[in-house]
Design an enzyme around this catalytic site. Structure first.
Site, PDB file in Angstrom:
ATOM      1  N   THR A 125       0.881  -1.170   0.000  1.00 32.57           N
ATOM      2  CA  THR A 125       0.000   0.000   0.000  1.00 32.57           C
ATOM      3  C   THR A 125       0.908   1.206   0.000  1.00 32.57           C
ATOM      4  OG1 THR A 125      -1.968  -0.933   1.079  1.00 32.57           O
ATOM      5  CG2 THR A 125      -1.595   1.388   1.425  1.00 32.57           C
ATOM      6  N   GLY A 127      -1.407  -2.031   6.315  1.00 31.37           N
ATOM      7  CA  GLY A 127      -1.369  -3.201   7.185  1.00 31.37           C
ATOM      8  C   GLY A 127      -2.541  -4.112   6.884  1.00 31.37           C
ATOM      9  N   GLY A 168      -5.822  -5.034   6.513  1.00 31.75           N
ATOM     10  CA  GLY A 168      -6.961  -4.139   6.401  1.00 31.75           C
ATOM     11  C   GLY A 168      -8.161  -4.472   7.263  1.00 31.75           C
TER      12      GLY A 168
HETATM   13  N1  ASP Z   1      -4.144  -2.292   3.978  1.00 28.25           N
HETATM   14  C1  ASP Z   1      -4.087  -3.014   2.735  1.00 28.25           C
HETATM   15  C2  ASP Z   1      -5.274  -3.920   2.639  1.00 28.25           C
HETATM   16  O1  ASP Z   1      -5.602  -4.590   3.614  1.00 28.25           O
HETATM   17  C3  ASP Z   1      -2.861  -3.825   2.541  1.00 28.25           C
HETATM   18  C4  ASP Z   1      -1.595  -3.305   3.143  1.00 28.25           C
HETATM   19  O2  ASP Z   1      -1.483  -2.138   3.448  1.00 28.25           O
HETATM   20  O3  ASP Z   1      -0.666  -4.116   3.294  1.00 28.25           O
HETATM   21  O4  ASP Z   1      -5.840  -4.012   1.588  1.00 28.25           O
END
Ligand code: ASP
Length: 323
Positions: A174, A225, A227
């Protein structure tokens, strides 16, 4: 008035052991390019909204980061991009999910905010809007990158073997940016391909205003992170609410949420956040987070891992002050 900007390129179980110096160097260069592009805009008097849009669009174009060009694939091998943007001054917001044609989903999110009566637009309607708004559109091959494809195959093999997927280094990503401009306005933007091998149709925290992205008159927050946990903890809004209602500092609020609430739920990841005074914080509760910032006092920091000393990559700010 002071200006400040921070960018991130994802968080997760990323440690020095998983990476090599060449890859680190290009990751750092990608973060620095996005930081400098956004900060230059702010320095020239540009708006926080323009700065976060420019910084995130650059990271979307960089195949190393899980957003835009370098997005992770769904379980079915398709691309479903997500992005959000929020203007802290007006609390206007726009977000998109399930996007498959827009080269820069953050620009589509901004169009949703500025030209439609909606806050969120998804799937076929979002793709149609990218075309009618005249934004740059691409064919699916644009989003094919070999490392992401290999990551999908590995992830499917791990799932088939019943292994823990949350510890896989390449499952996360992300990109995001937060900014404070000369007029004291805050903005946040976030963009992602989502989690590697996510269910088709799965919506993460990134496009959910208040979960992965938030800006108001107190602070601007962009998250990365796992989500589902960020949604359940309303992470980005909770940080802002602690400033507004509990009088916490940005550092205390972000730390309480990332290393308190989120960790207690079992969620891993981090945020970048800036407040109206130009304080910047970048807490995370996992091994690493690709991150960079120039705060209101002109301090510059760029780091990938937990164990890096602040300012390890100290350099010269675009406006000439040394970091
Ligand atoms: N937050 C994003 C999601 O869960 C993925 C990430 O940031 O690693 O889609």
């Amino acid at each position: 008035m002071t200006i400040a900007l921070a960018v991130h390129g994802g968080a997760g179980p990323i440690s020095r052991a998983d990476h090599n110096p060449e890859r680190d160097a290009v990751l750092r260069a990608g973060l620095a390019a996005a930081l400098d592009a956004g900060h230059r805009l702010l320095h020239k008097g540009g708006s926080a909204l323009d700065a976060v849009t420019a910084a995130v669009a650059l990271l979307e174009d960089d195949p190393l980061f899980n957003a835009g060009r370098g997005a992770d694939f769904t379980l079915d091998g398709t691309i479903e991009l997500e992005a959000a943007i929020m203007d802290g001054h007006s609390q206007a917001a726009g977000s998109v999910t399930g996007v498959g044609v827009a080269k820069n989903p953050v620009k589509l999110a901004r169009r949703v905010m500025e030209t439609t009566p909606c806050v969120m637009l998804g799937f076929a309607a979002a793709d149609a809007s990218a075309r009618t708004e005249g934004l740059a559109c691409v064919t699916p091959d644009y989003f094919f990158t070999e490392p992401r494809w290999q990551a999908l195959l590995q992830e499917k093999a791990r799932l088939a073997a019943g292994l823990d997927t949350d510890t896989a280094p390449d499952r996360h990503g992300t990109v995001g940016a937060v900014a404070l401009d000369h007029q004291g306005r805050l903005a946040a933007a976030t963009s992602t391909g989502g989690r590697c091998a996510k269910w088709t149709g799965r919506i993460g925290d990134t496009p959910l205003i208040g979960a992965g992205t938030w800006a108001d008159r107190h602070c601007a927050v962009s998250a990365t992170g796992h989500g589902e946990y960020f949604i359940r903890a309303a992470v980005a809004h909770d940080i802002a609410a602690r400033l507004a209602y509990a009088g916490q500092t940005l550092a205390d609020a972000a730390d309480s949420v990332i290393n308190g609430t989120l960790l207690e739920l079992g969620g891993s990841g981090g945020v970048i956040a800036v407040d109206v005074h130009g304080h910047v914080v970048m807490p995370f509760n996992c091994a690493g987070m690709y991150r960079a910032m120039v705060d209101g006092e002109g301090r510059r920091e760029l780091a990938l891992y937990r164990d890096e000393a602040a300012g390890e990559e100290a350099g010269t700010n675009p406006d000439g002050r040394s970091g």
